[in-house]
Every structure is written in C-alpha cells, then in structure tokens.
Design a protein around this motif. Sequence first.
Motif, PDB file in Angstrom:
ATOM      1  N   GLY A  22       4.013 -28.893-126.227  1.00  9.70           N
ATOM      2  CA  GLY A  22       4.035 -27.935-127.325  1.00  9.70           C
ATOM      3  C   GLY A  22       3.136 -26.739-127.176  1.00  9.70           C
ATOM      4  O   GLY A  22       2.947 -25.986-128.135  1.00  9.70           O
ATOM      5  N   ASN A  23       2.532 -26.517-125.996  1.00  5.11           N
ATOM      6  CA  ASN A  23       1.675 -25.343-125.826  1.00  5.11           C
ATOM      7  C   ASN A  23       1.742 -24.832-124.389  1.00  5.11           C
ATOM      8  O   ASN A  23       2.056 -25.580-123.458  1.00  5.11           O
ATOM      9  CB  ASN A  23       0.222 -25.677-126.178  1.00  5.11           C
ATOM     10  CG  ASN A  23      -0.389 -26.667-125.196  1.00  5.11           C
ATOM     11  OD1 ASN A  23      -0.041 -27.846-125.202  1.00  5.11           O
ATOM     12  ND2 ASN A  23      -1.289 -26.196-124.346  1.00  5.11           N
ATOM     13  N   ARG A  24       1.500 -23.548-124.228  1.00  5.26           N
ATOM     14  CA  ARG A  24       1.421 -22.930-122.899  1.00  5.26           C
ATOM     15  C   ARG A  24       0.048 -22.281-122.762  1.00  5.26           C
ATOM     16  O   ARG A  24      -0.718 -22.202-123.718  1.00  5.26           O
ATOM     17  CB  ARG A  24       2.528 -21.883-122.702  1.00  5.26           C
ATOM     18  CG  ARG A  24       2.405 -20.680-123.635  1.00  5.26           C
ATOM     19  CD  ARG A  24       3.464 -19.625-123.355  1.00  5.26           C
ATOM     20  NE  ARG A  24       3.355 -19.065-122.018  1.00  5.26           N
ATOM     21  CZ  ARG A  24       2.522 -18.091-121.684  1.00  5.26           C
ATOM     22  NH1 ARG A  24       1.677 -17.590-122.576  1.00  5.26           N
ATOM     23  NH2 ARG A  24       2.491 -17.627-120.448  1.00  5.26           N
ATOM     24  N   HIS A  25      -0.277 -21.800-121.564  1.00  2.99           N
ATOM     25  CA  HIS A  25      -1.554 -21.147-121.300  1.00  2.99           C
ATOM     26  C   HIS A  25      -1.312 -19.731-120.797  1.00  2.99           C
ATOM     27  O   HIS A  25      -0.332 -19.468-120.099  1.00  2.99           O
ATOM     28  CB  HIS A  25      -2.346 -21.917-120.234  1.00  2.99           C
ATOM     29  CG  HIS A  25      -2.855 -23.244-120.699  1.00  2.99           C
ATOM     30  ND1 HIS A  25      -4.169 -23.456-121.051  1.00  2.99           N
ATOM     31  CD2 HIS A  25      -2.234 -24.432-120.886  1.00  2.99           C
ATOM     32  CE1 HIS A  25      -4.338 -24.717-121.418  1.00  2.99           C
ATOM     33  NE2 HIS A  25      -3.169 -25.331-121.324  1.00  2.99           N
ATOM     34  N   GLU A  26      -2.201 -18.830-121.163  1.00  2.00           N
ATOM     35  CA  GLU A  26      -2.147 -17.495-120.584  1.00  2.00           C
ATOM     36  C   GLU A  26      -2.434 -17.584-119.091  1.00  2.00           C
ATOM     37  O   GLU A  26      -3.173 -18.463-118.640  1.00  2.00           O
ATOM     38  CB  GLU A  26      -3.167 -16.578-121.268  1.00  2.00           C
ATOM     39  CG  GLU A  26      -2.892 -16.326-122.746  1.00  2.00           C
ATOM     40  CD  GLU A  26      -1.541 -15.680-122.982  1.00  2.00           C
ATOM     41  OE1 GLU A  26      -1.145 -14.823-122.155  1.00  2.00           O
ATOM     42  OE2 GLU A  26      -0.881 -16.022-123.980  1.00  2.00           O
ATOM     43  N   TYR A  27      -1.885 -16.677-118.321  1.00  3.53           N
ATOM     44  CA  TYR A  27      -2.007 -16.762-116.873  1.00  3.53           C
ATOM     45  C   TYR A  27      -3.452 -16.621-116.403  1.00  3.53           C
ATOM     46  O   TYR A  27      -3.811 -17.090-115.334  1.00  3.53           O
ATOM     47  CB  TYR A  27      -1.132 -15.694-116.219  1.00  3.53           C
ATOM     48  CG  TYR A  27       0.358 -16.002-116.286  1.00  3.53           C
ATOM     49  CD1 TYR A  27       0.899 -16.766-117.313  1.00  3.53           C
ATOM     50  CD2 TYR A  27       1.220 -15.528-115.302  1.00  3.53           C
ATOM     51  CE1 TYR A  27       2.238 -17.059-117.382  1.00  3.53           C
ATOM     52  CE2 TYR A  27       2.590 -15.812-115.363  1.00  3.53           C
ATOM     53  CZ  TYR A  27       3.082 -16.573-116.412  1.00  3.53           C
ATOM     54  OH  TYR A  27       4.428 -16.869-116.475  1.00  3.53           O
ATOM     55  N   GLU A  28      -4.289 -15.946-117.230  1.00  2.00           N
ATOM     56  CA  GLU A  28      -5.696 -15.772-116.839  1.00  2.00           C
ATOM     57  C   GLU A  28      -6.536 -17.016-117.156  1.00  2.00           C
ATOM     58  O   GLU A  28      -7.686 -17.113-116.728  1.00  2.00           O
ATOM     59  CB  GLU A  28      -6.302 -14.567-117.573  1.00  2.00           C
ATOM     60  CG  GLU A  28      -5.622 -13.241-117.276  1.00  2.00           C
ATOM     61  CD  GLU A  28      -4.347 -13.050-118.076  1.00  2.00           C
ATOM     62  OE1 GLU A  28      -4.148 -13.799-119.072  1.00  2.00           O
ATOM     63  OE2 GLU A  28      -3.534 -12.179-117.699  1.00  2.00           O
ATOM     64  N   ASP A  29      -5.974 -17.922-117.899  1.00  5.51           N
ATOM     65  CA  ASP A  29      -6.707 -19.109-118.345  1.00  5.51           C
ATOM     66  C   ASP A  29      -6.998 -20.020-117.158  1.00  5.51           C
ATOM     67  O   ASP A  29      -6.087 -20.501-116.477  1.00  5.51           O
ATOM     68  CB  ASP A  29      -5.875 -19.856-119.394  1.00  5.51           C
ATOM     69  CG  ASP A  29      -6.688 -20.913-120.134  1.00  5.51           C
ATOM     70  OD1 ASP A  29      -7.689 -21.381-119.564  1.00  5.51           O
ATOM     71  OD2 ASP A  29      -6.305 -21.261-121.260  1.00  5.51           O
ATOM     72  N   LYS A  30      -8.280 -20.283-116.918  1.00  2.00           N
ATOM     73  CA  LYS A  30      -8.664 -21.150-115.807  1.00  2.00           C
ATOM     74  C   LYS A  30      -8.170 -22.577-115.992  1.00  2.00           C
ATOM     75  O   LYS A  30      -7.973 -23.306-115.018  1.00  2.00           O
ATOM     76  CB  LYS A  30     -10.193 -21.138-115.639  1.00  2.00           C
ATOM     77  CG  LYS A  30     -10.750 -19.791-115.201  1.00  2.00           C
ATOM     78  CD  LYS A  30     -12.263 -19.857-115.040  1.00  2.00           C
ATOM     79  CE  LYS A  30     -12.816 -18.505-114.607  1.00  2.00           C
ATOM     80  NZ  LYS A  30     -14.297 -18.517-114.467  1.00  2.00           N
ATOM     81  N   ASP A  31      -7.971 -22.948-117.245  1.00  2.00           N
ATOM     82  CA  ASP A  31      -7.488 -24.302-117.505  1.00  2.00           C
ATOM     83  C   ASP A  31      -6.106 -24.537-116.907  1.00  2.00           C
ATOM     84  O   ASP A  31      -5.760 -25.665-116.553  1.00  2.00           O
ATOM     85  CB  ASP A  31      -7.440 -24.573-119.005  1.00  2.00           C
ATOM     86  CG  ASP A  31      -8.825 -24.736-119.610  1.00  2.00           C
ATOM     87  OD1 ASP A  31      -9.761 -24.982-118.833  1.00  2.00           O
ATOM     88  OD2 ASP A  31      -8.953 -24.635-120.836  1.00  2.00           O
ATOM     89  N   LEU A  32      -5.310 -23.470-116.826  1.00  2.00           N
ATOM     90  CA  LEU A  32      -3.973 -23.626-116.264  1.00  2.00           C
ATOM     91  C   LEU A  32      -4.045 -24.034-114.799  1.00  2.00           C
ATOM     92  O   LEU A  32      -3.260 -24.850-114.320  1.00  2.00           O
ATOM     93  CB  LEU A  32      -3.182 -22.324-116.415  1.00  2.00           C
ATOM     94  CG  LEU A  32      -1.708 -22.372-116.019  1.00  2.00           C
ATOM     95  CD1 LEU A  32      -0.966 -23.464-116.782  1.00  2.00           C
ATOM     96  CD2 LEU A  32      -1.050 -21.016-116.264  1.00  2.00           C
ATOM     97  N   VAL A  33      -5.019 -23.470-114.077  1.00  2.89           N
ATOM     98  CA  VAL A  33      -5.218 -23.851-112.676  1.00  2.89           C
ATOM     99  C   VAL A  33      -5.677 -25.293-112.584  1.00  2.89           C
ATOM    100  O   VAL A  33      -5.256 -26.046-111.702  1.00  2.89           O
ATOM    101  CB  VAL A  33      -6.247 -22.911-111.998  1.00  2.89           C
ATOM    102  CG1 VAL A  33      -6.474 -23.332-110.544  1.00  2.89           C
ATOM    103  CG2 VAL A  33      -5.772 -21.467-112.062  1.00  2.89           C
ATOM    104  N   VAL A  34      -6.531 -25.699-113.533  1.00  5.64           N
ATOM    105  CA  VAL A  34      -6.989 -27.089-113.564  1.00  5.64           C
ATOM    106  C   VAL A  34      -5.815 -28.028-113.808  1.00  5.64           C
ATOM    107  O   VAL A  34      -5.702 -29.091-113.198  1.00  5.64           O
ATOM    108  CB  VAL A  34      -8.073 -27.271-114.648  1.00  5.64           C
ATOM    109  CG1 VAL A  34      -8.445 -28.748-114.785  1.00  5.64           C
ATOM    110  CG2 VAL A  34      -9.305 -26.443-114.315  1.00  5.64           C
ATOM    111  N   VAL A  35      -4.909 -27.613-114.709  1.00  6.26           N
ATOM    112  CA  VAL A  35      -3.729 -28.443-114.994  1.00  6.26           C
ATOM    113  C   VAL A  35      -2.898 -28.631-113.743  1.00  6.26           C
ATOM    114  O   VAL A  35      -2.405 -29.734-113.466  1.00  6.26           O
ATOM    115  CB  VAL A  35      -2.876 -27.799-116.114  1.00  6.26           C
ATOM    116  CG1 VAL A  35      -1.522 -28.490-116.224  1.00  6.26           C
ATOM    117  CG2 VAL A  35      -3.607 -27.893-117.441  1.00  6.26           C
ATOM    118  N   LEU A  36      -2.745 -27.554-112.961  1.00  6.87           N
ATOM    119  CA  LEU A  36      -1.929 -27.636-111.756  1.00  6.87           C
ATOM    120  C   LEU A  36      -2.520 -28.591-110.726  1.00  6.87           C
ATOM    121  O   LEU A  36      -1.799 -29.202-109.954  1.00  6.87           O
ATOM    122  CB  LEU A  36      -1.772 -26.242-111.135  1.00  6.87           C
ATOM    123  CG  LEU A  36      -0.871 -25.274-111.918  1.00  6.87           C
ATOM    124  CD1 LEU A  36      -1.000 -23.847-111.377  1.00  6.87           C
ATOM    125  CD2 LEU A  36       0.574 -25.730-111.848  1.00  6.87           C
TER     126      LEU A  36
END
Length: 446
Positions: A199-213
């Motif tokens: 139910g949520n997405r991350h902005e591309y600049e968000d470091k958490d998105l890299v952590v998720v990957l």
Amino acid sequence: MFPASKQAIGMDLPAGMTLLLTLGVSGLILYLSIRTSWIWRHLPPGPTPLPLLGNIMEIGRSDVANSLKKFSDKYGEVFTIYLGSRPVVVVTGYKQVKEVYLDKADDFLGRGDLPAWNNFYKSQGVIFTDVLEWWRELRGFSISSLRDLGFGKSGTEDGIQEEAHCLVEELKKTKESFIDPQLCLRKAVCNINLSTMFGNRHEYEDKDLVVVLSCIQNTFAAANSSWVQEKANPNSVFTRSHLLSSALQIFFAGVETTSTTLYYSLLILLKYPDICAKFQKEIDHVIGPNRCSTIKDKSSMPYTEALIHEIHRFIDLLPLGVPRKTVREVTLKGYKIPQGINILPLLSSVLKDPTCFKYPAEFNPENFLNEKGEFQKNGAYMPFAAGKRNCLGEPMARMMLFLFLTTIFQNFDLKSSVPFEELDITPLVSGFGNLPRNYKCAFITR
C-alpha cells in the motif's frame, strides 16, 4: 626447530598400512560407482560421471545452458548428468519439455533440489517447497491473495501507469546525460510491488528504497506480522514461516526478474535502432504523444506485442528453468524414470528451438508475426514455464513490461554512449539466470 622433511611425513604410517588405506579408499569409490550405476541403470544415457564429483567438472560455470546443449547434441533430447552423486535428468526441446510441463504435468509436479535455496527456505514457501500438499494449499492461497490485492486488475494498471509517469519524471532529471539506468528501473519495479502488496511506494531519492532492494526479507518480517493465522495447529501449512517465505519469494522474483528484463530490453533496443523506430512508430500511431498507454492498446499494436514476446524469448532470463521432481515412476521418451528423480527442463532449448522459430538464434520480432504482420502466438513461448507450476507473476510481469516500455519510448529517444554496433547483448553471466552487461545511455526528450 625445523619442519619435518617430506620423507619423514610420508613415513608416519607403515608401508603396509598406507597400501591398505589406499586399497580401501579405491574400493569404496569403486563400490559407490557400481552401486550408483546399478540403482540408476534405467535412466537415460549421459556423460560418464566421476566418483563423488559426477559431471560437475564438465559443466562450464559461466555458461551452463550451452554446456548442457552440447550434451544434448551427443546424447539426445533427454539425458542424465550427475551433480555429485545426485542424478538429474535434463529435458530439452519444445516437444519433450511440453511433455513435462503440460502433457504429463501431474507426474512432474515435485520441486527439484536447489541446495542454495533449500538451505535458506527449508522447503518452505510456494515456489520452493517440495511437499505437494503444502504447494497446493500455498498456491491456492497465494493466487487468491494476489487477486485480492488487485494483481491483473484495473487498479494495478492504474498503479503501473502512475509509476511509469514517475519514472519518466525521474529520467528527465538526468538532463539527457549518459547514465546507467539499472538502479532507476529497479526502483520503479520495486515500487509497483511495494504499493500493490503493502500500500505504499517510496520516492526515488529515498535511501530506504535502496535498503528494500537489498534487504527484502527484513521488509517482509516487519510488514506481515498479521499472517500468523493458525500458529496453534502444527499440521497447518499457514504458519508464519511458510507465509513469509511465500511472500518473500513472490516479491523477490517479481522485482528481480521484471527489472532485469526491463534493463535488458533497453539494451536490445539501443542495439537495434531500426526495430526501435518501428516500435515508436506504432506507439505514435496508436497512443499518440499525450495520453497514457493502456493494456487495451495491445490489441491494436501487433508489432509491440511481438517485440515484447521476442524480448522474453531472446533474453532467456532463466535458461535452466526451475528444477522439477518426479512424484511417481514415469516414462519419458521411452525411459522409465523412478519417483524422486530431479528433472531439469532446459527452457533455453525451447526458446531457441529451430523447429519452432524462424530466427531462433537472433533477435527478431518476426518470430511472432505472420505474413500479414499480425501477432501470432507460439506454443514454444515458455519464458515463465508452463502448466500448473508456472510463474505466478506472469500476467503482472507482462503488464509491467508493456506499460513501462511504451511509456518510456513515448517520451524519449535513447542514445547509446558507444556506437550501437559495439553494444554486446550476449549475457554477462549465463548460469541459473542470464544477466545483461552494464551499459550507459541518454534519455533524449521527444
């Protein structure tokens, strides 16, 4: 004070004892070889295995699929190799693989051994479990859950369209400079899975998105605590570990395979500007410059549909497929294969089968077009496997690739950092998966 001499080390055991030990080890190896040959004597022929090692030394680690194809040229469409002392029956060519996946599907429903994954998942989760009862229940539950989350429905399409727009805006920020788009594409695909499943997405600049990957498992542990339903029932498949493993496997497979396919697609279209021009011409004619592409557009875009099928066929993302296992004795091409034998359907041999495709070794969308330029289905199109144990995410993956590619090339022309003749589209690694070479390109606003 001084290290012992080689002679002294060699004399630690009496000569008679050394000879006895040598004979004992040799006898053990001979016994194991004869025992293995006797037990599996009815299996299809194949290269002679070494004691204990099997045929591992004969299989090129950097290009496993081609090593197996060479065995097929010598031993036939169905042959046996040994990974250590474990026999694996390799099945090649459309006709024989179809027999495993479709014609005799119930006989080959077991999950074959995958030691690296088995050590991690402990035979849990919908993809890697080798217990049929568990698989049936988990698959039914997974399909139902994915439908409830909107997979394949209009809501999912809306989400992909929105993410494709975000991707375009992110690529515009590069100001037409040369970049490696891999991470950007992975973020976009990951966001689709995050928004659909959580139910949520991350902005591309968000470091958490890299952590998720890089830390998908930790994300699932935090997000799925509500999946403990039947903890008190020791016989239930719906345990925390099973459900988390299933979710992790679906999420991981969706992100990695789709983002890699998208990354590989751009490389191929950089390599073939004439094919890219035909693709963009159809986009301009059917979709135009302003509105978002929709799945309904596919029916009016035969060249695009053929192009996407050809991308999946050519890149051959999982050339070895995922191993199966016989659940009962079965006859395959005249050979009686016992229950519990690992089966490796070589998907690469199907996707490149010269009896099924006009241009098996080259990238050419005409493999899926008839004489009138109409899209034409092909039974040998099996990049997601086929039958009861095929990829759960196939509809979602196909939807994402269509919407992302049409949106990117609706908005941009791609420019390679090197002449297109110098681009290498052969995989950098060809083992369990075919991985593309890294490249740089510029996104030129149309």
